[in-house]
Motif scaffolding. Structure first.
Motif, PDB file in Angstrom:
ATOM      1  N   ASP A  17       0.790  -1.231   0.000  1.00 21.21           N
ATOM      2  CA  ASP A  17       0.000   0.000   0.000  1.00 21.21           C
ATOM      3  C   ASP A  17       0.823   1.281   0.000  1.00 21.21           C
ATOM      4  O   ASP A  17       0.257   2.363  -0.101  1.00 21.21           O
ATOM      5  N   GLY A  18       2.111   1.170   0.144  1.00 20.20           N
ATOM      6  CA  GLY A  18       2.950   2.357   0.152  1.00 20.20           C
ATOM      7  C   GLY A  18       2.653   3.247   1.343  1.00 20.20           C
ATOM      8  O   GLY A  18       2.155   2.803   2.372  1.00 20.20           O
ATOM      9  N   LEU A  19       2.942   4.505   1.176  1.00 19.86           N
ATOM     10  CA  LEU A  19       2.803   5.450   2.293  1.00 19.86           C
ATOM     11  C   LEU A  19       1.366   5.827   2.617  1.00 19.86           C
ATOM     12  O   LEU A  19       1.120   6.498   3.614  1.00 19.86           O
ATOM     13  N   LYS A  20       0.401   5.382   1.824  1.00 21.87           N
ATOM     14  CA  LYS A  20      -0.996   5.737   2.118  1.00 21.87           C
ATOM     15  C   LYS A  20      -1.481   5.138   3.430  1.00 21.87           C
ATOM     16  O   LYS A  20      -2.474   5.585   3.979  1.00 21.87           O
ATOM     17  N   LYS A  42      -4.566   9.951   7.257  1.00 27.18           N
ATOM     18  CA  LYS A  42      -5.505  10.074   8.372  1.00 27.18           C
ATOM     19  C   LYS A  42      -6.780   9.254   8.205  1.00 27.18           C
ATOM     20  O   LYS A  42      -7.414   8.926   9.174  1.00 27.18           O
ATOM     21  N   ASP A  43      -7.142   8.891   6.984  1.00 24.30           N
ATOM     22  CA  ASP A  43      -8.376   8.121   6.808  1.00 24.30           C
ATOM     23  C   ASP A  43      -8.227   6.685   7.314  1.00 24.30           C
ATOM     24  O   ASP A  43      -9.183   5.946   7.384  1.00 24.30           O
ATOM     25  N   ASN A  44      -7.041   6.315   7.681  1.00 24.78           N
ATOM     26  CA  ASN A  44      -6.785   4.983   8.206  1.00 24.78           C
ATOM     27  C   ASN A  44      -6.712   5.065   9.732  1.00 24.78           C
ATOM     28  O   ASN A  44      -5.688   4.792  10.332  1.00 24.78           O
ATOM     29  N   SER A  45      -7.814   5.412  10.357  1.00 24.44           N
ATOM     30  CA  SER A  45      -7.808   5.778  11.767  1.00 24.44           C
ATOM     31  C   SER A  45      -7.518   4.630  12.735  1.00 24.44           C
ATOM     32  O   SER A  45      -7.075   4.877  13.842  1.00 24.44           O
TER      33      SER A  45
END
Length: 68
Positions: A23-26, A30-33
């Motif tokens: 997934d890399g740096l994503k 912030k949406d990955n709380s």
């Protein structure tokens, strides 16, 4: 304080490397709380193995704080 000498750093590193490759740096957005699901799953497995518990990745919350 938990005993750190028995922490599986190699397994942690491999799980982190796998997540970043997929997934890399994503994963740091912030949406990955709750934190990345694969990493939470790996943490649950390690906890279950070392502490003889029965937890699931959905029960793990990863919190990252950036202080500027």
């Amino acid at each position: 304080m938990p005993e750190i000498r028995h922490f599986p750093f190699r397994k942690w590193y491999e799980a982190e490397k796998e997540v970043l490759a997929q997934d890399g740096l994503k994963v740091f957005l912030k949406d990955n709380s709750c934190g990345h699901a694969v990493l939470r799953h790996e943490i649950a497995q390690i906890t279950n193995l070392n502490r003889h518990t029965h937890t699931h990745g959905k029960s793990i919350l990863l919190k990252c704080q950036t202080i500027i």
